[in-house]
Design a protein around this motif. Structure first.
Motif, short mmCIF file in Angstrom:
data_model
loop_
_atom_site.label_atom_id
_atom_site.label_comp_id
_atom_site.label_asym_id
_atom_site.label_seq_id
_atom_site.Cartn_x
_atom_site.Cartn_y
_atom_site.Cartn_z
N ILE A 165 49.74 23.43 37.68
CA ILE A 165 50.78 23.17 38.50
C ILE A 165 51.62 24.32 38.95
N ALA A 166 52.11 24.89 37.72
CA ALA A 166 53.61 25.88 37.76
C ALA A 166 52.24 27.07 38.44
N PHE A 167 51.51 27.23 38.17
CA PHE A 167 50.76 28.84 38.22
C PHE A 167 50.02 28.56 39.14
N ALA A 168 49.35 27.25 40.49
CA ALA A 168 48.64 27.10 41.40
C ALA A 168 48.86 28.01 42.18
N LEU A 169 50.21 28.58 42.34
CA LEU A 169 50.78 29.36 43.60
C LEU A 169 49.94 30.78 43.61
N GLU A 170 50.35 31.19 42.11
CA GLU A 170 50.11 32.33 41.54
C GLU A 170 48.27 32.76 42.00
N ARG A 171 47.74 31.65 41.38
CA ARG A 171 46.41 32.10 42.03
C ARG A 171 45.73 31.89 43.60
N ARG A 172 46.75 31.60 43.87
CA ARG A 172 46.06 31.55 45.65
C ARG A 172 47.02 33.51 45.59
N VAL A 173 47.87 33.74 45.59
CA VAL A 173 48.62 34.74 45.51
C VAL A 173 47.88 36.09 45.40
N SER A 174 47.23 35.86 44.13
CA SER A 174 45.50 36.74 42.94
C SER A 174 44.54 36.52 44.31
N ALA A 175 44.22 35.46 44.44
CA ALA A 175 42.86 35.49 45.13
C ALA A 175 42.93 36.11 46.65
N LEU A 176 44.02 35.96 47.50
CA LEU A 176 44.43 36.41 48.92
C LEU A 176 44.25 37.88 48.26
N ALA A 177 45.09 38.41 47.48
CA ALA A 177 45.87 39.67 47.38
C ALA A 177 44.07 40.47 47.32
N ALA A 178 42.97 40.11 46.51
CA ALA A 178 41.37 40.35 45.73
C ALA A 178 41.01 41.10 47.69
N ARG A 179 41.45 39.98 48.53
CA ARG A 179 41.00 40.81 49.63
C ARG A 179 40.89 42.20 50.97
N HIS A 180 42.61 42.21 49.76
CA HIS A 180 42.95 43.77 50.33
C HIS A 180 43.10 44.93 49.72
N ARG A 181 41.89 44.42 48.08
CA ARG A 181 41.60 45.51 47.68
C ARG A 181 40.59 46.88 47.92
N PRO A 182 40.56 47.62 47.66
CA PRO A 182 39.55 48.69 48.76
C PRO A 182 38.23 47.88 47.46
N ALA A 183 37.20 47.95 47.79
CA ALA A 183 36.19 47.97 47.27
C ALA A 183 35.87 49.50 46.19
N THR A 184 35.16 48.63 45.19
CA THR A 184 35.42 50.15 44.03
C THR A 184 34.01 51.13 44.63
N PRO A 185 34.56 52.22 44.86
CA PRO A 185 32.91 52.99 44.77
C PRO A 185 31.86 53.46 43.69
N LEU A 186 30.39 52.91 44.02
CA LEU A 186 29.46 53.12 42.81
C LEU A 186 29.37 54.78 42.49
N GLY A 187 29.57 54.76 41.38
CA GLY A 187 29.67 56.35 41.24
C GLY A 187 28.49 57.41 41.50
N PRO A 188 28.16 58.72 41.23
CA PRO A 188 27.18 58.82 41.22
C PRO A 188 26.05 58.77 39.92
N SER A 189 24.25 58.61 40.54
CA SER A 189 23.50 57.81 39.70
C SER A 189 23.01 58.82 38.53
#
Length: 247
Positions: A218-242
């Protein structure tokens, strides 16, 4: 030491009571970068979107039932719109709206039908009422006006009690945002609440189960929600050259 907390699980969710406003405001501020402001002379919260086009106002005025107001300014491509939610609206239902509003992927290509999830969940249309009604006959969803400029209204009430809560969306409110709300309304998943804060209105119409859960859940339910939603706003990690082949 018993490190558990009693939690109530309430169905249907539209009678579960308001809940913690931080479930809405904290993710908007921390995960979606909405700026925070307040009037030092008024007990209200103001949040503004990064593009300055949308403002959320939480104004706990006992004389004004519309505690939550979300306004989108008019643009060259779209007229302005307003969504209001009364004080007893469950925060999970409002959060469905704000999560969709702040989704960086934007609206879907095709506008959804907000009535579809309700019909799929067994909501019905009584004769002469012109609205969709929940299986328990407490919640009503109205669509008023011409196609494309509809005003949508949600009301929950029981005969012997006053209206529990109401939400209103003006005609230009994007349909995918309204559909997010109706999808949440149709969701049969119980809503967790503090057992000491179970609302009295419609108490005889709700099903309540209690359980003991670990206190950190219960104490960390909001933190988990914030983390999950923040992940939507992070740019995708570009793939490095082969890696280059060597002979």
């Amino acid at each position: 030491m018993n490190n558990t907390v009693e939690q109530a699980l309430i169905t249907p969710r539209h009678v579960a009571g308001s809940g913690d406003p931080g479930w809405i405001t904290v993710p908007l501020h921390r995960a979606a970068s909405w700026s925070y402001g307040h009037d030092p002379l008024m007990p209200r919260v103001l949040l503004t979107s990064p593009d300055q086009l949308i403002q959320l106002c939480l104004d706990p005025d006992p004389d004004d039932p519309g505690w939550w107001t979300i306004r989108h300014a008019r643009t060259a491509d779209h007229p302005g719109w307003t969504a209001t939610f009364e004080a007893r609206t469950p925060v999970e239902i409002i959060a469905a709206f704000t999560d969709a509003l702040a989704d960086p992927s934007g609206p879907p290509t095709a506008a959804p039908d907000p009535c579809a999830p309700l019909r799929d969940a067994g909501w019905h249309t009584p004769p002469r009422l012109g609205c969709l009604v929940s299986p328990d006959n407490i919640a009503h969803v109205w669509r008023i006006g011409a196609s494309g400029r509809d005003l949508w209204s949600i009301e929950t009430a029981v005969i012997q009690d006053p209206t529990i809560w109401r939400a209103v969306f003006t005609g230009a409110t994007p349909l995918h945002l309204i559909a997010a709300v109706t999808q949440s309304l149709a969701d049969r998943t119980p809503i967790p609440r503090d057992p000491s804060r179970i609302p009295g209105l419609a108490r005889d119409r709700m099903t309540v189960h209690t359980r003991h859960v670990p206190a950190p859940d219960i104490a960390f339910a909001l933190e988990r929600r914030v983390s999950a939603l923040a992940a939507r706003h992070r740019p995708a990690t570009p793939l490095g050259p082969s890696p280059r082949r060597t002979r």
